[in-house]
Design an enzyme around this catalytic site. Structure first.
Site, short mmCIF file in Angstrom:
data_model
loop_
_atom_site.label_atom_id
_atom_site.label_comp_id
_atom_site.label_asym_id
_atom_site.label_seq_id
_atom_site.Cartn_x
_atom_site.Cartn_y
_atom_site.Cartn_z
N HIS A 17 90.80 2.28 -118.23
CA HIS A 17 90.31 2.33 -116.84
C HIS A 17 89.97 0.93 -116.35
CE1 HIS A 17 88.63 6.46 -118.13
NE2 HIS A 17 89.57 6.73 -117.26
N LYS A 41 87.21 20.49 -115.42
CA LYS A 41 86.75 19.95 -116.71
C LYS A 41 85.23 19.90 -116.78
CE LYS A 41 90.08 16.17 -116.89
NZ LYS A 41 90.09 14.73 -117.00
N ARG A 90 100.03 6.31 -117.10
CA ARG A 90 100.40 6.10 -118.52
C ARG A 90 101.81 6.62 -118.75
NH1 ARG A 90 94.72 8.44 -120.31
NH2 ARG A 90 95.28 9.53 -118.39
N SER A 128 89.89 8.99 -122.20
CA SER A 128 88.50 9.33 -122.50
C SER A 128 88.44 10.38 -123.60
CB SER A 128 87.81 9.86 -121.24
OG SER A 128 87.81 8.90 -120.23
#
Ligand code: ADP
Length: 171
Positions: A17, A41, A90, A128
């Site tokens: 990040h 989430k 990504r 994460s």
């Protein structure tokens, strides 16, 4: 003044990040790191904790600030007068979700563009959730999060138990 918003859950913030935030800070006059609530989430850190962890990592970036987003990102971007949403991309796995979000945000706020910065290849694998898993087993997270937050992150996931004495332990 060109303002960009870097949104995410940052649960917790990682070097991946921070690389995107730093690069966005080089492209825009001002960058707002927007810590959002992801309804799909459950977070390991509260919104306040996530904000505080990011603040500790961006102290050297004068044109970056951290804020929370309670409602729709598209509305927040309009309210802050930002012209762009900057996201990291990504591998292929990010693409479908991010593409859908970018189109939805464009529909909700046609004045803002979503820009994707490709991840630095060093951080391609980093997320994460990887940090949470490694920390949960007491692994070394020093390659994934900055030193100033590593201890706090570890403490959330890993409490080493005192070794219980085995039946054959000599007394
Ligand atoms: P979300 O819950 O919205 O996916 P995240 O906190 O996981 O939020 O990610 C926020 C943004 O940071 C996303 O655009 C994501 O693609 C990007 N990001 C996360 N990890 C990396 C990384 N290792 N390299 C580049 N971008 C990343």
């Amino acid at each position: 003044m060109k303002i960009a918003v870097c949104p995410g859950s940052f649960d917790p913030v990682t070097y991946g990040h921070l690389d995107i935030i730093r690069r966005a800070a080089g492209l825009f006059d001002q960058v707002i790191v927007a810590v959002s609530v992801n309804v799909d989430k459950k977070s390991s850190f509260t919104q306040e904790e996530r904000v505080s962890l990011i603040r500790q990592c961006i102290a050297d970036l004068p044109n970056v600030r951290v804020d929370v987003v309670h409602g729709l990102l598209a509305d927040y971007v309009r309210q802050e007068g930002a012209c762009a949403i900057v996201k990291g991309l990504r591998a292929v796995s990010d693409f479908e979700y991010e593409f859908q979000m970018a189109l939805a945000n464009k529909k909700l706020n046609p004045e803002a563009e979503t820009l994707f910065l490709t991840t630095d290849q060093k951080y391609m694998y980093l997320s994460s959730s990887i940090v949470r898993q490694i920390a949960g087993f007491g692994g070394d997270i020093s390659d994934f999060v900055p030193p100033q937050i590593a201890q706090f992150v570890m403490a959330r996931f890993y409490q080493p138990k005192e070794r219980e004495s085995e039946p054959n332990d000599s007394k």
